[in-house]
Design a protein around this motif. Structure first.
Motif, PDB file in Angstrom:
ATOM      1  N   SER A 296       7.664   1.271 -16.388  1.00 34.52           N
ATOM      2  CA  SER A 296       9.063   1.616 -16.969  1.00 34.52           C
ATOM      3  C   SER A 296      10.063   0.923 -16.186  1.00 34.52           C
ATOM      4  O   SER A 296       9.899   0.062 -15.278  1.00 34.52           O
ATOM      5  CB  SER A 296       9.162   3.052 -16.860  1.00 34.52           C
ATOM      6  N   PRO A 297      11.612   1.029 -16.858  1.00 34.49           N
ATOM      7  CA  PRO A 297      12.622   0.237 -16.191  1.00 34.49           C
ATOM      8  C   PRO A 297      12.318   0.576 -14.729  1.00 34.49           C
ATOM      9  O   PRO A 297      13.176  -0.021 -13.823  1.00 34.49           O
ATOM     10  CB  PRO A 297      13.730   0.826 -16.870  1.00 34.49           C
ATOM     11  N   THR A 298      11.817   1.921 -14.240  1.00 26.49           N
ATOM     12  CA  THR A 298      11.884   2.139 -12.701  1.00 26.49           C
ATOM     13  C   THR A 298      11.208   1.157 -11.893  1.00 26.49           C
ATOM     14  O   THR A 298      11.549   1.299 -10.719  1.00 26.49           O
ATOM     15  CB  THR A 298      11.216   3.802 -12.684  1.00 26.49           C
ATOM     16  N   THR A 299      10.371   0.721 -12.697  1.00 28.78           N
ATOM     17  CA  THR A 299       9.472  -0.468 -11.826  1.00 28.78           C
ATOM     18  C   THR A 299      10.338  -1.576 -11.387  1.00 28.78           C
ATOM     19  O   THR A 299      10.061  -2.211 -10.363  1.00 28.78           O
ATOM     20  CB  THR A 299       8.494  -1.115 -12.841  1.00 28.78           C
ATOM     21  N   TRP A 300      11.742  -1.522 -11.902  1.00 27.77           N
ATOM     22  CA  TRP A 300      12.606  -2.684 -11.361  1.00 27.77           C
ATOM     23  C   TRP A 300      13.640  -2.129 -10.420  1.00 27.77           C
ATOM     24  O   TRP A 300      14.515  -2.574  -9.920  1.00 27.77           O
ATOM     25  CB  TRP A 300      13.524  -3.284 -12.721  1.00 27.77           C
ATOM     26  N   THR A 301      13.312  -0.776  -9.997  1.00 22.09           N
ATOM     27  CA  THR A 301      14.095  -0.362  -8.914  1.00 22.09           C
ATOM     28  C   THR A 301      13.142   0.312  -7.943  1.00 22.09           C
ATOM     29  O   THR A 301      11.634   0.108  -7.774  1.00 22.09           O
ATOM     30  CB  THR A 301      14.800   1.250  -9.394  1.00 22.09           C
ATOM     31  N   GLU A 302      13.515   0.890  -6.881  1.00 24.23           N
ATOM     32  CA  GLU A 302      12.935   1.761  -5.744  1.00 24.23           C
ATOM     33  C   GLU A 302      12.880   3.168  -6.281  1.00 24.23           C
ATOM     34  O   GLU A 302      12.207   4.064  -5.398  1.00 24.23           O
ATOM     35  CB  GLU A 302      13.370   1.770  -4.564  1.00 24.23           C
TER      36      GLU A 302
END
Length: 567
Positions: A56-62
């Motif tokens: 998900s877009p979470t993959t691009w964050t911590e």
């Protein structure tokens, strides 16, 4: 070979425990009093191993929950290869992939007009990409079943974590209901038959007609249509015994767990034991990847999930390129190879036997340290207690004993040289039907640690109240739990007046960051509050419980908090 026939007494039919009388095997296969799996449940359970896939877009964050801060133009996994995802699943023996098509943030990986927050508004394939379609085609190519995780909530609509799809603004509820119903219909009709549907944290939106029309052959995780259960943690481990049956009223809550397991239950609802490859993270990041579990840790999960009769659901986390990292692929291969090394070839095996004593003789003396029992659970879970004995030095010795068996029970014990092994069922609900009984020797074997997550296992005082806080012997108390409930699991608040009083907990409500969770996550029982935390809570989440308490006279007291232990 030693003649051991004089030590064995075989009886053709018997029932003890829950029933009395005798039933012949031909008539007892379809014993009406025992819950049995549906065909869909049985085929699902037979898979044994399933791969989760979180992306998900979470993959691009911590982060672990999407805060919608990642611009859509950054989401462009140019190397994405769903064939590679399928190869990762096959590497460790998974038979199905459950794809997180929509997580709590609301981002959709398929082509949908229900939201602007999705793959069609990213640079991926110039907005024409459909990752769910790609995965569906790859699963067909590799012979894998496909399931879908579709979060009932949606941050973009104010239907936050733990809401089950209930919007903060009531005026938006009807509109969001239409959106979610459309999304669910799309994922159930455009990508082939779904073997499993995941409603993480239950679902308050009425989708009965959609499920009846398009998901008849699916098993369902949580929500009103649930047919399988969550263990109660994401540790990848069950406690023992692990029963496949529950009471109907517990299953209908939509959030029943292993704690509701009941050998005398009236409905079949097997367990799906889920866990992460990264400890304890579902989505990829460079830092999270450093917490990759070892093969030994994964084997502990295997013993205490599959080995307790459950289906094991292990996660995979593609990185921002869209590929599962090579180090993860290697770990899946190592895990699959280790399962084969230990259990690929038994020393001896018998199949399709009935009765309370099942004998397995060896062609020559052999050293063993494992045994696997499988019930023919199509006809219900019949074994309630058993022991396994080995024949050595002219006598039978007890190697191990157990309670539940279900689909599969893996037992291990000290290495011993024997000429025969036997299963002795000592308590049963009906005549045991044993699908297989096998013996193994595993070299270089370290017994798995029989423990799981024990977060806040010891009671800790989290709140107090004084006499002056009561008004007309009624108390409104806010119990702060921020930083305490930091992993999914089951927790308990225990109320302890400092003097002898009669008290009643009238109401309890759970809040995440001022958002009220579903009532189903909080249960009041025997003067305690049980919290069923199914969502990942980050360290900065504000978590609290509002409690209404009635006492028969003024009093002071304290509130203690602890986790419900797995072992």
């Amino acid at each position: 070979m030693i003649n051991i026939s004089k030590h064995i007494v075989m009886k053709k039919s018997f029932i003890i425990g829950l029933l009395t009388g005798s039933v012949l095997y031909l008539n007892s296969c379809n014993s009406p009093h025992l819950p049995k799996p549906s065909e869909e449940q049985y085929q699902w359970q037979e898979q044994e191993r399933i791969m989760f896939l979180h992306f998900s877009p979470t993959t691009w964050t911590e982060l672990e929950q999407n805060d919608n801060s990642v611009p859509l133009e950054r989401i462009n996994p140019i190397k994405l290869d769903t064939d590679q995802w399928c190869e990762a699943a096959i590497a460790w023996g998974a038979k199905q992939i459950i794809f997180v098509a929509k997580h709590s943030g609301g981002f959709c990986w398929w082509q949908t007009q229900t939201t602007d927050y999705g793959i069609r508004n990213t640079p991926y394939k110039n907005g024409n990409g459909d990752v769910f379609q790609e995965l569906s085609e790859s699963c067909k190519k590799y012979g894998l079943n496909l399931g879908v995780y579709i979060y009932p909530g949606d941050r973009t609509w104010g239907a936050m974590i733990g809401s089950g799809g209930k919007t903060k603004d009531p005026s938006k509820q009807e509109a969001y209901n239409k959106v979610f119903r459309t999304q669910l219909t799309e994922v159930l009709t455009k990508y082939g038959e779904m073997n499993e549907v995941w409603f993480d944290g239950s679902c308050v939106i009425d989708v009965s007609d959609i499920m009846e029309k398009y998901a008849k052959n699916s098993v369902v995780f949580q929500g009103p249509h649930a047919s399988i259960r969550w263990p109660g943690t994401e540790s990848g481990k069950l406690f023992y015994p692990a029963w496949n049956t529950v009471k109907k009223e517990d299953l209908k809550t939509g959030v029943s767990t292993q704690l509701h397991g009941n050998p005398n239950g009236d409905v079949w609802a097997p367990l799906e034991t889920n866990t992460t490859l990264y400890d304890h993270y579902w989505f990829w990041s460079p830092n999270k990847a450093q917490t990759r579990k070892s093969v030994d840790k994964l084997m502990e999960c295997y013993y205490q999930s599959v080995g307790y009769g459950s289906v094991f659901l292990l996660n995979a986390s593609p990185d921002t390129t869209g590929l599962i990292p090579l180090e993860d692929i290697k770990r899946y291969e190592e895990f699959g190879d280790e399962i084969k090394r230990r259990f690929g070839k038994p020393i001896a095996k018998v199949e399709n036997k009935k009765g309370k004593e099942i004998l397995l003789e060896f062609e020559k003396p052999a050293v063993i340290n494992h045994a696997i029992v499988m019930e023919d659970y199509k006809h219900g879970e019949r074994i309630r207690e058993y022991k396994i004995e080995g024949f050595t030095s002219g006598k039978w010795i007890t190697l191990t004993n157990g309670i539940s068996v279900g689909r599969k029970k893996i037992d291990y014990f000290d290495s011993v040289e024997i000429t025969a092994i036997r299963l002795m069922v000592t308590k049963m609900a009906d005549e045991p039907l044993v699908r297989s009984f096998s013996a193994y020797y595993v070299d270089d074997f370290t017994p798995p640690k029989k423990q799981s997550m024990r977060v806040w296992a010891r009671p800790e005082r989290v709140s107090t109240w004084n006499r002056e806080d009561l008004q007309n012997n009624k108390l409104q108390l806010k119990v702060h739990l921020t930083g305490k409930v930091n992993v999914p699991g089951q927790y308990v608040l225990n109320f302890q007046p400092e003097e002898r009083v009669e008290f009643e907990i009238q109401d309890a409500e759970l809040f995440y960051n001022e958002d009220k969770a579903l009532k189903e996550f909080v249960e009041i029982k025997e003067g305690k509050i049980f919290i069923n935390q199914t969502a990942q809570i980050t360290d900065n989440s504000d978590l609290y419980v509002m409690v209404s308490l009635n006492c028969d006279k003024p009093c002071s007291g304290k509130v203690e908090f602890k986790a419900v232990l797995i072992h």
